[in-house]
Design an enzyme around this catalytic site. Sequence first.
Site, PDB file in Angstrom:
ATOM      1  CD  GLU A 279      -2.978  -0.667  -0.147  1.00  0.00           C
ATOM      2  OE1 GLU A 279      -3.078   0.499  -0.543  1.00  0.00           O
ATOM      3  OE2 GLU A 279      -3.540  -1.619  -0.711  1.00  0.00           O
TER       4      GLU A 279
ATOM      5  CE1 TYR B 235      -6.554   3.558  -0.083  1.00  0.00           C
ATOM      6  CE2 TYR B 235      -4.197   3.387   0.395  1.00  0.00           C
ATOM      7  CZ  TYR B 235      -5.319   2.961  -0.302  1.00  0.00           C
ATOM      8  OH  TYR B 235      -5.219   1.917  -1.182  1.00  0.00           O
TER       9      TYR B 235
ATOM     10  CG  ASP C 282      -7.313   4.655  -4.028  1.00  0.00           C
ATOM     11  OD1 ASP C 282      -8.499   4.689  -4.437  1.00  0.00           O
ATOM     12  OD2 ASP C 282      -6.514   3.769  -4.380  1.00  0.00           O
TER      13      ASP C 282
END
Length: 359
Positions: free
Chosen positions: A43, A126, A144
């Site tokens: 990520e 996030y 996102d």
Amino acid sequence: MTCTSKRRDHDAPARALEQWFAVHQRDLPWRRSYDPYQVWVSEVMLQQTRMEVVVPYFTNFVARFPTVAALAAAAEDEVLAAWSGLGYYRRARFLHAGARFVVSEYGGRLPESADELVRIPGIGRYTAGAIASIAFDQPAAIVDGNVARVFARLFAIEHPLRGTPLLAASWAYADEIVRAAGSPRALNQALMELGALVCTPARPDCASCPVAVHCEAHRRGDVSRYPLAAPRATAIDVEIPLYVVRDSKSRILLERHYGARMSGMFHLPHGSSALLADSSGRFVAQGELGSFRHTITHRRIVFRLVEAEPVARVADSPHEQIWVDHAALKSVAHPSYVRKAFALLSRRKALQPPRRNFE
Ligand code: SF4
């Protein structure tokens, strides 16, 4: 948080997305085990970097640092060297600092909840949601750029792209829809995958979309309207001389800079302060070696390579220095423009002949 979206029944679109993901998901290395550390690394790498670029870097990175503890134990230079070429090096530094925090606070095991995960340095809302949902199957929201675009169309959100109002509305929808999911892991990845593969920025493939029957923009026959266009960011054109100083073995001088941009990396000395400290007072230009274009965020840069000699002993520099040849560059933490510069010099055989000894 105030919920700005209208209450809807998200069960049917959530189910459709999960079923679609089960069939259409791409085979990615971190999806084989859903190891929390690997999900975290993936990520962080995927922020601001395309998937096809990330996969080989990810594979090398987790081979070199296979666990949180291994990453925490590594020297920062090793981590930055493994990150070299991916750009946005603050991500690597935060990942490293985060690993050390996880070792000291959680014994090397990532916590499962998004509320705990945001306590870790470098993990924002996030990334916390992504790790909690993808690694631990927790009902944590994620938004996102891809997900915000999907929601802007799915719910016909009347806010411009990249603005705070669109993000706020998207987070509210993301929170609702993930709570309707049978598997938050599948749902959140389906949203990201849909944005990457089907509901793409320029040409959404509505005929292949699993949520077309639920999509408000599609129902209105006005998909191209969403997300609303963002005000254009003004691009800045800059020209930056790069000083090429060579030693008696034809190695090139690099200096380490600290600060907001590309901090802690080794750079060629700059003859302008557009990106880094201006070093022009320390070098005398001898001749042009070529130029190349490079973009960093909204700066369109022409880097001009200039053969140069130092005006004083190189060792008197305020920066940490190393002498590097093309082969050794990969073991040094450097931004991608330095690699482009070395490639250009190598192509032009400008690394020869050796220069005087300035050390
Ligand atoms: Fe995007 Fe089209 Fe699917 Fe709507 S129907 S979510 S616009 S791909």
